[in-house]
Design a protein around this motif. Sequence first.
Motif, PDB file in Angstrom:
ATOM      1  N   LEU A 146       0.845  -1.206   0.000  1.00  0.00           N
ATOM      2  CA  LEU A 146       0.000   0.000   0.000  1.00  0.00           C
ATOM      3  C   LEU A 146       0.870   1.243   0.000  1.00  0.00           C
ATOM      4  CD1 LEU A 146      -3.011  -0.362   2.492  1.00  0.00           C
ATOM      5  CD2 LEU A 146      -3.087  -0.049   0.040  1.00  0.00           C
ATOM      6  N   THR A 147       1.624   1.424  -1.074  1.00  0.00           N
ATOM      7  CA  THR A 147       2.476   2.605  -1.080  1.00  0.00           C
ATOM      8  C   THR A 147       1.702   3.820  -1.542  1.00  0.00           C
ATOM      9  OG1 THR A 147       3.253   1.782  -3.193  1.00  0.00           O
ATOM     10  CG2 THR A 147       4.670   1.425  -1.310  1.00  0.00           C
ATOM     11  N   ALA A 148       0.601   3.570  -2.237  1.00  0.00           N
ATOM     12  CA  ALA A 148      -0.325   4.664  -2.543  1.00  0.00           C
ATOM     13  C   ALA A 148      -1.713   4.178  -2.158  1.00  0.00           C
ATOM     14  CB  ALA A 148      -0.277   5.007  -4.024  1.00  0.00           C
ATOM     15  N   ALA A 149      -2.575   5.081  -1.790  1.00  0.00           N
ATOM     16  CA  ALA A 149      -3.912   4.656  -1.370  1.00  0.00           C
ATOM     17  C   ALA A 149      -4.672   4.104  -2.564  1.00  0.00           C
ATOM     18  CB  ALA A 149      -4.665   5.839  -0.782  1.00  0.00           C
ATOM     19  N   VAL A 164      -2.216  -7.426   6.780  1.00  0.00           N
ATOM     20  CA  VAL A 164      -1.113  -8.126   7.429  1.00  0.00           C
ATOM     21  C   VAL A 164       0.080  -8.192   6.493  1.00  0.00           C
ATOM     22  CG1 VAL A 164      -0.374 -10.285   8.496  1.00  0.00           C
ATOM     23  CG2 VAL A 164      -2.739  -9.534   8.726  1.00  0.00           C
ATOM     24  N   GLY A 165       1.260  -7.887   7.046  1.00  0.00           N
ATOM     25  CA  GLY A 165       2.490  -8.063   6.287  1.00  0.00           C
ATOM     26  C   GLY A 165       2.589  -7.177   5.079  1.00  0.00           C
ATOM     27  N   ALA A 166       2.194  -5.935   5.216  1.00  0.00           N
ATOM     28  CA  ALA A 166       2.179  -5.053   4.058  1.00  0.00           C
ATOM     29  C   ALA A 166       3.275  -4.017   4.144  1.00  0.00           C
ATOM     30  CB  ALA A 166       0.829  -4.364   3.960  1.00  0.00           C
ATOM     31  N   GLN A 167       3.617  -3.514   3.004  1.00  0.00           N
ATOM     32  CA  GLN A 167       4.495  -2.352   2.905  1.00  0.00           C
ATOM     33  C   GLN A 167       3.594  -1.131   2.917  1.00  0.00           C
ATOM     34  OE1 GLN A 167       7.676  -1.316   1.350  1.00  0.00           O
ATOM     35  NE2 GLN A 167       8.562  -3.000   2.490  1.00  0.00           N
ATOM     36  N   LEU A 168       3.668  -0.355   3.963  1.00  0.00           N
ATOM     37  CA  LEU A 168       2.762   0.798   4.021  1.00  0.00           C
ATOM     38  C   LEU A 168       3.528   2.095   3.973  1.00  0.00           C
ATOM     39  CD1 LEU A 168       0.526  -0.227   7.046  1.00  0.00           C
ATOM     40  CD2 LEU A 168       0.019  -0.550   4.656  1.00  0.00           C
ATOM     41  N   ASP A 192       5.333  -2.733   7.487  1.00  0.00           N
ATOM     42  CA  ASP A 192       6.536  -1.922   7.423  1.00  0.00           C
ATOM     43  C   ASP A 192       6.109  -0.478   7.333  1.00  0.00           C
ATOM     44  OD1 ASP A 192       9.300  -3.427   5.890  1.00  0.00           O
ATOM     45  OD2 ASP A 192       9.263  -1.682   7.229  1.00  0.00           O
ATOM     46  N   CYS A 193       6.408   0.289   8.332  1.00  0.00           N
ATOM     47  CA  CYS A 193       5.875   1.639   8.337  1.00  0.00           C
ATOM     48  C   CYS A 193       6.922   2.586   8.854  1.00  0.00           C
ATOM     49  CB  CYS A 193       4.648   1.675   9.245  1.00  0.00           C
ATOM     50  SG  CYS A 193       3.726   3.175   9.128  1.00  0.00           S
ATOM     51  N   SER A 194       6.882   3.836   8.422  1.00  0.00           N
ATOM     52  CA  SER A 194       7.815   4.823   8.958  1.00  0.00           C
ATOM     53  C   SER A 194       7.134   6.171   9.002  1.00  0.00           C
ATOM     54  CB  SER A 194       9.056   4.895   8.084  1.00  0.00           C
ATOM     55  OG  SER A 194       8.671   5.250   6.787  1.00  0.00           O
ATOM     56  N   GLY A 195       7.671   7.053   9.811  1.00  0.00           N
ATOM     57  CA  GLY A 195       7.101   8.399   9.845  1.00  0.00           C
ATOM     58  C   GLY A 195       5.962   8.498  10.824  1.00  0.00           C
ATOM     59  N   ALA A 196       4.937   9.202  10.421  1.00  0.00           N
ATOM     60  CA  ALA A 196       3.829   9.482  11.325  1.00  0.00           C
ATOM     61  C   ALA A 196       2.575   8.794  10.838  1.00  0.00           C
ATOM     62  CB  ALA A 196       3.600  10.987  11.401  1.00  0.00           C
ATOM     63  N   VAL A 197       1.943   8.056  11.733  1.00  0.00           N
ATOM     64  CA  VAL A 197       0.671   7.425  11.404  1.00  0.00           C
ATOM     65  C   VAL A 197      -0.424   8.201  12.111  1.00  0.00           C
ATOM     66  CG1 VAL A 197      -0.715   5.337  11.621  1.00  0.00           C
ATOM     67  CG2 VAL A 197       1.716   5.168  11.120  1.00  0.00           C
ATOM     68  N   ASN A 198      -1.380   8.662  11.310  1.00  0.00           N
ATOM     69  CA  ASN A 198      -2.403   9.550  11.828  1.00  0.00           C
ATOM     70  C   ASN A 198      -3.763   8.940  11.526  1.00  0.00           C
ATOM     71  OD1 ASN A 198      -4.100  11.709  12.311  1.00  0.00           O
ATOM     72  ND2 ASN A 198      -2.521  13.161  11.713  1.00  0.00           N
ATOM     73  N   LEU A 209      -2.309  -2.299  16.066  1.00  0.00           N
ATOM     74  CA  LEU A 209      -1.299  -1.779  15.154  1.00  0.00           C
ATOM     75  C   LEU A 209       0.038  -2.355  15.546  1.00  0.00           C
ATOM     76  CD1 LEU A 209      -2.457   1.953  15.320  1.00  0.00           C
ATOM     77  CD2 LEU A 209      -2.995   0.305  13.536  1.00  0.00           C
ATOM     78  N   ASP A 210       0.614  -3.156  14.678  1.00  0.00           N
ATOM     79  CA  ASP A 210       1.887  -3.792  14.974  1.00  0.00           C
ATOM     80  C   ASP A 210       2.815  -3.498  13.815  1.00  0.00           C
ATOM     81  OD1 ASP A 210       2.918  -6.981  16.236  1.00  0.00           O
ATOM     82  OD2 ASP A 210       4.028  -5.639  14.927  1.00  0.00           O
ATOM     83  N   ILE A 211       3.780  -2.611  14.046  1.00  0.00           N
ATOM     84  CA  ILE A 211       4.635  -2.266  12.914  1.00  0.00           C
ATOM     85  C   ILE A 211       6.053  -2.727  13.145  1.00  0.00           C
ATOM     86  CG2 ILE A 211       3.218  -0.329  12.209  1.00  0.00           C
ATOM     87  CD1 ILE A 211       5.316   1.461  13.533  1.00  0.00           C
ATOM     88  N   LEU A 212       6.685  -3.111  12.050  1.00  0.00           N
ATOM     89  CA  LEU A 212       8.095  -3.448  12.097  1.00  0.00           C
ATOM     90  C   LEU A 212       8.816  -2.146  11.920  1.00  0.00           C
ATOM     91  CD1 LEU A 212       7.804  -6.084   9.264  1.00  0.00           C
ATOM     92  CD2 LEU A 212       7.722  -6.574  11.689  1.00  0.00           C
ATOM     93  N   GLY A 213       9.978  -2.039  12.511  1.00  0.00           N
ATOM     94  CA  GLY A 213      10.599  -0.786  12.090  1.00  0.00           C
ATOM     95  C   GLY A 213      11.757  -0.470  12.940  1.00  0.00           C
ATOM     96  N   GLY A 214      12.847  -0.341  12.316  1.00  0.00           N
ATOM     97  CA  GLY A 214      14.002   0.170  13.007  1.00  0.00           C
ATOM     98  C   GLY A 214      13.808   1.647  13.225  1.00  0.00           C
TER      99      GLY A 214
END
Lengths: 426, 181
Positions: A146-149, A164-168, A192-198, A209-214
Amino acid sequence: MEWDGDGGMNSVPDGVVQHVLSMLSNVRDVAACACVCRRWRDCVPYLPALFFPRNAFDAAAAARGAADEAIGRMVAAVARLRELVIYCPFSMARLPAWIAARSATLRVLELRMDAASDKAAPDGGHLDCIGLAANLEELRLWGVSLTAAPAWGRMERLRVLEVVGAQLRDSAVKDAIAACPNLTDLSLLGCDCSGAVNIELELLERCRLDILGGSNCSLLLAAPRLESLEVQGFTWITLRGGHSLRRLSIAKSTGRVHKVDTGNLPDLDHLSLRGVQWNWAAVSSVLQCASEVKHLMMKIEFCGDMDALQPFPEVDLVDFFNSHPKLRKFEIHGAMFAALCQKNSLKNLDPRFLIPCLEEVLITVRSPLNAEQKLNTLESLVKYGVRLRTMVIRISQMKNCHDAADDFFEEICKFKYMNYKKVRIE
Amino acid sequence: MASAGESGDGADGKGVTTITIISSDNEAFEVLEAAASMSLTIRHLIEDGCADGGIPLPNVTAGILAKVLEYCSKHVAAVAASSEAGSSSNAADAAAAPEKEEDLASFDKAFIDVEQDTLYDLLMAANYLEVKGLLDLACQKVADMIKGKTPDAIRQTFKIKNDFSPEQEEKIREENQWAFE
């Protein structure tokens, strides 16, 4: 072998046969039933659900396109299909036709996209067809990108969304959720998420909400009807509208939790805080807001703001239990127990001090340091916990194999024998 | 389940009403009205005032009626107990609720573990008497007997005649061949 068709199953009315077959959804079973006799074949159009398991088609058949053919045929045959679940590999390009065919009746859709044999277009365009199912109530997607809506339009009826298991990408999340304003259940797991989730959802009741992320990720969640929230992987968390929240779980398996702002949580029953390192202000903020909590689980290893890992500051045992008077079950791992074992709490004790509701305690003791105070604390819990029924002490992971540890172990065993009805060691 | 006590419908001193149900072979069963009302068919007859002197069921024999009423009595008791627990603020009651659900589940499992002929009779009776829980339970049991079987095996289990014409048989097989590879 031939039977003359008298009695038994043959006397059962059509409506009952339909009811029986409606309980089958595995496509193999549906296909088998269609071959049994005319009466059973005629039930197939009215079945509510179709489930294509992972191994519905073997590799050879799949290569021939047999999977797509069969899915297409079955979806066409079941005229009032309500629920479609596809775990087996399929061609993404065929999806729009299947969904369009059943758009009026489809209510539940679950797809394993990572099994799709043609890899998805990176802009997420292949998911647009889901918007055709205007009456969809539940949507579950595995391994999607889901890199674009997706262009779903407004999915007014959607209540349950699980990815589940998505690139967001965070903007994609925001836009996708904006398309589903009436969600009651939202799960984004292993994403896989980064930045701000709103996220702002008026009707949301349950959220995971369970995100992977360094990288460091922040969450802003506004959900006035929220009853249950489980988050993992965020460094900054802000919650607005937690007044109906009953269950809260905040975890971070790597990295740091820096700030948690929940507002008051008057209905909170269950609270779980886990992680390697939390900023102490974040810990105490949540504990303060959760004054009515009944079940508390704490498994945080360290405090500290920067890279330096620090132990918890002292926590006054009396203050702690006085500010959480409804506490019924308490699970303490990591640094919290050490923090509670401080000399000063129990001096000058008000004789009326009680721990009124505590029934079960589970403590993991890692280190034999400060042994005397730790035993003191255990004894106090038993003494002031007037309703205490069970105390389980886990010492199997104790560090420092030298004499101090042995002495401590002996003392704990003694404590156990003195309180054998309530105390157990694991 | 026939219970001891006066025949005919009546209320005992505690204000709990029982009614009498009569099987096709003329055996009478006295049960709590609440239990009997789990059957929509019986409930409508009671509401229409047909319960005097007992409710006759010409389609249900004594043996099967006994089983159906046993199911209803068990489930109506469970509903009553759980609504008590729901309104109770007692922690022990709330903790016991999932246990009671388990009890009911194991009752259902044992209850429906019957000979095939009895299963069909229960299916028909639950359908005719409109006892939703029992109908779902019996249908699920039959569905479980279908799972994983080939069409031949299904026909064998349920003694069903294959009434496709040769052309239809051919067509159906071709369409669903993939399921039997």
